[in-house]
Each structure stands twice: as structure tokens, then as C-alpha cells.
Write a protein that holds these residues in place. Structure first.
Motif, PDB file in Angstrom:
ATOM      1  N   LEU A  25       0.827  -1.193   0.000  1.00  0.00           N
ATOM      2  CA  LEU A  25       0.000   0.000   0.000  1.00  0.00           C
ATOM      3  C   LEU A  25       0.869   1.254   0.000  1.00  0.00           C
ATOM      4  O   LEU A  25       0.585   2.227  -0.714  1.00  0.00           O
ATOM      5  CB  LEU A  25      -0.946   0.000   1.200  1.00  0.00           C
ATOM      6  CG  LEU A  25      -2.046  -1.068   1.166  1.00  0.00           C
ATOM      7  CD1 LEU A  25      -2.775  -1.123   2.500  1.00  0.00           C
ATOM      8  CD2 LEU A  25      -3.031  -0.793   0.029  1.00  0.00           C
ATOM      9  N   HIS A  29       1.226   4.262  -2.985  1.00  0.00           N
ATOM     10  CA  HIS A  29       0.956   5.663  -2.639  1.00  0.00           C
ATOM     11  C   HIS A  29       2.211   6.531  -2.582  1.00  0.00           C
ATOM     12  O   HIS A  29       2.100   7.754  -2.452  1.00  0.00           O
ATOM     13  CB  HIS A  29       0.196   5.727  -1.315  1.00  0.00           C
ATOM     14  CG  HIS A  29      -1.209   5.233  -1.419  1.00  0.00           C
ATOM     15  ND1 HIS A  29      -1.531   3.892  -1.446  1.00  0.00           N
ATOM     16  CD2 HIS A  29      -2.389   5.904  -1.524  1.00  0.00           C
ATOM     17  CE1 HIS A  29      -2.843   3.755  -1.553  1.00  0.00           C
ATOM     18  NE2 HIS A  29      -3.389   4.953  -1.600  1.00  0.00           N
ATOM     19  N   SER A  30       3.372   5.915  -2.682  1.00  0.00           N
ATOM     20  CA  SER A  30       4.614   6.700  -2.695  1.00  0.00           C
ATOM     21  C   SER A  30       5.206   6.792  -4.103  1.00  0.00           C
ATOM     22  O   SER A  30       6.266   7.386  -4.288  1.00  0.00           O
ATOM     23  CB  SER A  30       5.648   6.074  -1.747  1.00  0.00           C
ATOM     24  OG  SER A  30       6.004   4.763  -2.176  1.00  0.00           O
ATOM     25  N   SER A  34       1.804   7.724  -9.709  1.00  0.00           N
ATOM     26  CA  SER A  34       0.389   7.621  -9.364  1.00  0.00           C
ATOM     27  C   SER A  34      -0.165   8.941  -8.837  1.00  0.00           C
ATOM     28  O   SER A  34      -1.353   9.028  -8.503  1.00  0.00           O
ATOM     29  CB  SER A  34       0.167   6.504  -8.332  1.00  0.00           C
ATOM     30  OG  SER A  34       0.622   6.886  -7.067  1.00  0.00           O
ATOM     31  N   TRP A  35       0.684   9.963  -8.790  1.00  0.00           N
ATOM     32  CA  TRP A  35       0.270  11.269  -8.288  1.00  0.00           C
ATOM     33  C   TRP A  35       0.563  12.388  -9.296  1.00  0.00           C
ATOM     34  O   TRP A  35       0.773  13.535  -8.909  1.00  0.00           O
ATOM     35  CB  TRP A  35       0.996  11.590  -6.982  1.00  0.00           C
ATOM     36  CG  TRP A  35       0.577  10.723  -5.840  1.00  0.00           C
ATOM     37  CD1 TRP A  35       1.191   9.592  -5.396  1.00  0.00           C
ATOM     38  CD2 TRP A  35      -0.557  10.906  -4.986  1.00  0.00           C
ATOM     39  NE1 TRP A  35       0.523   9.058  -4.327  1.00  0.00           N
ATOM     40  CE2 TRP A  35      -0.559   9.848  -4.044  1.00  0.00           C
ATOM     41  CE3 TRP A  35      -1.571  11.856  -4.913  1.00  0.00           C
ATOM     42  CZ2 TRP A  35      -1.528   9.720  -3.053  1.00  0.00           C
ATOM     43  CZ3 TRP A  35      -2.531  11.734  -3.933  1.00  0.00           C
ATOM     44  CH2 TRP A  35      -2.507  10.678  -3.011  1.00  0.00           C
ATOM     45  N   VAL A  42       2.147  12.684  -2.873  1.00  0.00           N
ATOM     46  CA  VAL A  42       3.032  11.522  -2.722  1.00  0.00           C
ATOM     47  C   VAL A  42       3.368  11.299  -1.245  1.00  0.00           C
ATOM     48  O   VAL A  42       3.764  12.226  -0.537  1.00  0.00           O
ATOM     49  CB  VAL A  42       4.340  11.731  -3.521  1.00  0.00           C
ATOM     50  CG1 VAL A  42       5.335  10.612  -3.241  1.00  0.00           C
ATOM     51  CG2 VAL A  42       4.044  11.812  -5.008  1.00  0.00           C
ATOM     52  N   LEU A  43       3.196  10.064  -0.792  1.00  0.00           N
ATOM     53  CA  LEU A  43       3.520   9.727   0.594  1.00  0.00           C
ATOM     54  C   LEU A  43       5.001   9.386   0.709  1.00  0.00           C
ATOM     55  O   LEU A  43       5.567   8.724  -0.162  1.00  0.00           O
ATOM     56  CB  LEU A  43       2.676   8.540   1.063  1.00  0.00           C
ATOM     57  CG  LEU A  43       1.161   8.766   1.045  1.00  0.00           C
ATOM     58  CD1 LEU A  43       0.433   7.554   1.623  1.00  0.00           C
ATOM     59  CD2 LEU A  43       0.770  10.023   1.824  1.00  0.00           C
ATOM     60  N   MET A  52      -2.761   3.070   6.926  1.00  0.00           N
ATOM     61  CA  MET A  52      -3.869   2.728   6.033  1.00  0.00           C
ATOM     62  C   MET A  52      -4.536   1.423   6.462  1.00  0.00           C
ATOM     63  O   MET A  52      -5.768   1.317   6.468  1.00  0.00           O
ATOM     64  CB  MET A  52      -3.377   2.636   4.590  1.00  0.00           C
ATOM     65  CG  MET A  52      -3.121   3.978   3.944  1.00  0.00           C
ATOM     66  SD  MET A  52      -2.694   3.828   2.190  1.00  0.00           S
ATOM     67  CE  MET A  52      -0.907   3.900   2.290  1.00  0.00           C
ATOM     68  N   ARG A  81      -5.857   0.049  -3.858  1.00  0.00           N
ATOM     69  CA  ARG A  81      -6.631   0.325  -2.641  1.00  0.00           C
ATOM     70  C   ARG A  81      -7.857   1.110  -3.065  1.00  0.00           C
ATOM     71  O   ARG A  81      -7.766   2.029  -3.887  1.00  0.00           O
ATOM     72  CB  ARG A  81      -5.808   1.142  -1.659  1.00  0.00           C
ATOM     73  CG  ARG A  81      -6.529   1.456  -0.339  1.00  0.00           C
ATOM     74  CD  ARG A  81      -5.594   2.164   0.634  1.00  0.00           C
ATOM     75  NE  ARG A  81      -6.134   2.188   1.975  1.00  0.00           N
ATOM     76  CZ  ARG A  81      -6.430   3.291   2.656  1.00  0.00           C
ATOM     77  NH1 ARG A  81      -6.243   4.495   2.112  1.00  0.00           N
ATOM     78  NH2 ARG A  81      -6.905   3.222   3.886  1.00  0.00           N
ATOM     79  N   TYR A 100     -13.046   6.087  -3.194  1.00  0.00           N
ATOM     80  CA  TYR A 100     -11.609   6.253  -3.428  1.00  0.00           C
ATOM     81  C   TYR A 100     -11.097   5.098  -4.272  1.00  0.00           C
ATOM     82  O   TYR A 100     -11.550   3.954  -4.121  1.00  0.00           O
ATOM     83  CB  TYR A 100     -10.876   6.283  -2.083  1.00  0.00           C
ATOM     84  CG  TYR A 100      -9.376   6.406  -2.183  1.00  0.00           C
ATOM     85  CD1 TYR A 100      -8.776   7.638  -2.421  1.00  0.00           C
ATOM     86  CD2 TYR A 100      -8.549   5.295  -2.036  1.00  0.00           C
ATOM     87  CE1 TYR A 100      -7.395   7.764  -2.499  1.00  0.00           C
ATOM     88  CE2 TYR A 100      -7.174   5.414  -2.111  1.00  0.00           C
ATOM     89  CZ  TYR A 100      -6.600   6.650  -2.347  1.00  0.00           C
ATOM     90  OH  TYR A 100      -5.244   6.765  -2.429  1.00  0.00           O
ATOM     91  N   ARG A 102      -7.080   3.959  -6.040  1.00  0.00           N
ATOM     92  CA  ARG A 102      -5.699   4.210  -6.466  1.00  0.00           C
ATOM     93  C   ARG A 102      -5.040   2.860  -6.708  1.00  0.00           C
ATOM     94  O   ARG A 102      -5.127   1.956  -5.877  1.00  0.00           O
ATOM     95  CB  ARG A 102      -4.916   5.007  -5.413  1.00  0.00           C
ATOM     96  CG  ARG A 102      -3.534   5.446  -5.923  1.00  0.00           C
ATOM     97  CD  ARG A 102      -2.911   6.460  -4.988  1.00  0.00           C
ATOM     98  NE  ARG A 102      -3.775   7.612  -4.756  1.00  0.00           N
ATOM     99  CZ  ARG A 102      -3.912   8.655  -5.586  1.00  0.00           C
ATOM    100  NH1 ARG A 102      -3.227   8.686  -6.708  1.00  0.00           N
ATOM    101  NH2 ARG A 102      -4.723   9.647  -5.272  1.00  0.00           N
ATOM    102  N   ASP A 104      -1.708   0.413  -8.555  1.00  0.00           N
ATOM    103  CA  ASP A 104      -0.344   0.264  -9.048  1.00  0.00           C
ATOM    104  C   ASP A 104      -0.338   0.638 -10.530  1.00  0.00           C
ATOM    105  O   ASP A 104      -1.214   0.209 -11.290  1.00  0.00           O
ATOM    106  CB  ASP A 104       0.085  -1.199  -8.846  1.00  0.00           C
ATOM    107  CG  ASP A 104       1.553  -1.423  -9.155  1.00  0.00           C
ATOM    108  OD1 ASP A 104       2.007  -1.000 -10.245  1.00  0.00           O
ATOM    109  OD2 ASP A 104       2.232  -2.056  -8.331  1.00  0.00           O
TER     110      ASP A 104
END
Length: 200
Positions: A25, A29-30, A34-35, A42-43, A52, A81, A100, A102, A104
Motif C-alpha cells: 500500500l 501511494h509513494s 500515481s500522483w 506523494v507519501l 492505512m 486500494r 476512493y 488508487r 499500481d
């Protein structure tokens, strides 16, 4: 269906997250790819994956619905996710489900967000049908907008994206129903000179 913690679709396994999902996960998200529509999102803290997992567990326990870990093979790696999440506190006036999704980047383009999202909307309507389903997205994120539209949500608000580092960013709100005045106020639009509400 009474238990939405584990759901099977034609191609996907949607499950309440477990501890071993945390790394995947976080990786999703990092990933800056994807951002691309919101680079500031970005995480960077690896602990975010554990957060999460914990957040979904608490909401499944409280509400019966939350964000799933998504797999496209039984027992396979987490590829996304998504789902519907209720408010932190229903008393704060924000009584909607937040839709929501998001994924890969290696699986983007396969229609997984729509497939997962359709079940998420169905689940939200089953668990709390009086609570609207909302998708909150950026106007230039065309893929996300198309997903919301495919799911039957419609545009009800367009306006500035408060807090976005890009001053020209435009935020869109999609809903599964006509918003009432209480919902508009909760979205923070009633205080604006022009509400931005899009009516048919």
C-alpha cells in the motif's frame, strides 16, 4: 450481502487490509507516477502503509465498510486500494461515503477502478443508503473523472481546490444523487459568493 470485508468480482479480490499489505500500500501511494495530477500527494513515510491498514480495520469494525486492499489474483500481491469510507465523525455534518481508488501503475488501464468502484457503491447503498456517495477529484484527472461517470455519479460542484499548491487547480465533486442544502453546506460551498453547484 451482510459482510463486505471480503468481496469477489469477476477479476478482483477485495479484502479488508491485513498487516502484510502495508508495504505494498505504501509503495503504491509513494509512487510519483500515481500522483501526476497532485504531486504534493506523494507519501514519503513508510509508516503510512500501516496507518492505512489500521484505518480500514477500524472503519470496517465501526461502519461495516471501508477501503479494501485489491488483488487481481487469489493470494496475489496488492495492486490497489479503494472502496467507500464513512466520515470520521458523523456528527461533524460530513455524512457521506468517500469513494476512493488508487492502483499500481502496472495495472492502470485495465478497468479495475470501475470494477472495484461498482461494488463499493453497491456496498455503500446496502450499508447506509441514506448516506450519499461522493467522489472528490481534480478536473485535469480525466481518468478519475471517467471512472466516476462510468459508476453513475454526476458532477454537482466545480470550483477552486483549496490548499492545492497549484493555484489554478480545479476541484470537482461527483455524487450519486441530487445534493440537498445540508450537504452543500457541509462541502463548504455555501460560504462562497457563488456556490459552484452544478444543476441540471
Amino acid at each position: 450481502m451482510g459482510d463486505w470485508r471480503h468481496v469477489r468480482t469477476p477479476r478482483l479480490w477485495l479484502d479488508e487490509p491485513v498487516d502484510t499489505d502495508a508495504a505494498a500500500l505504501f509503495a503504491i501511494h509513494s509512487d510519483p507516477a500515481s500522483w501526476v495530477h497532485l504531486p504534493s500527494g506523494v507519501l514519503t513515510d513508510p509508516a503510512a502503509g500501516e496507518v492505512m491498514v489500521g484505518a480500514s480495520r477500524r472503519r470496517f469494525e465501526r461502519d461495516g465498510l471501508a477501503y479494501w486492499s485489491v488483488r487481481d489474483a487469489e493470494g496475489g500481491p496488492v495492486v490497489g486500494r479503494g472502496g467507500c469510507l464513512g466520515p470520521d465523525d458523523a456528527a461533524d455534518g460530513r455524512g457521506w461515503w468517500n469513494l476512493y481508488y488508487r492502483f499500481d501503475q502496472r495495472v492502470v488501464g485495465r478497468g479495475y477502478a470501475t470494477e472495484m468502484g461498482a461494488v463499493a457503491v453497491e456496498a455503500a447503498h446496502a450499508v447506509a443508503p441514506d448516506r450519499p456517495v461522493l467522489a472528490y477529484l481534480l478536473e485535469h484527472n480525466v481518468g478519475s473523472r471517467r471512472t466516476a461517470e462510468r459508476l453513475g455519479l454526476r458532477l454537482v460542484w466545480r470550483g477552486p481546490d483549496a490548499g492545492n499548491p497549484d493555484p489554478d487547480a480545479v476541484r470537482l465533486v461527483f455524487l450519486d444523487r441530487e445534493p440537498d442544502d445540508l450537504l452543500v453546506a457541509a462541502l463548504g460551498q455555501a460560504a462562497m459568493p457563488e456556490s459552484g453547484l452544478v444543476r441540471p
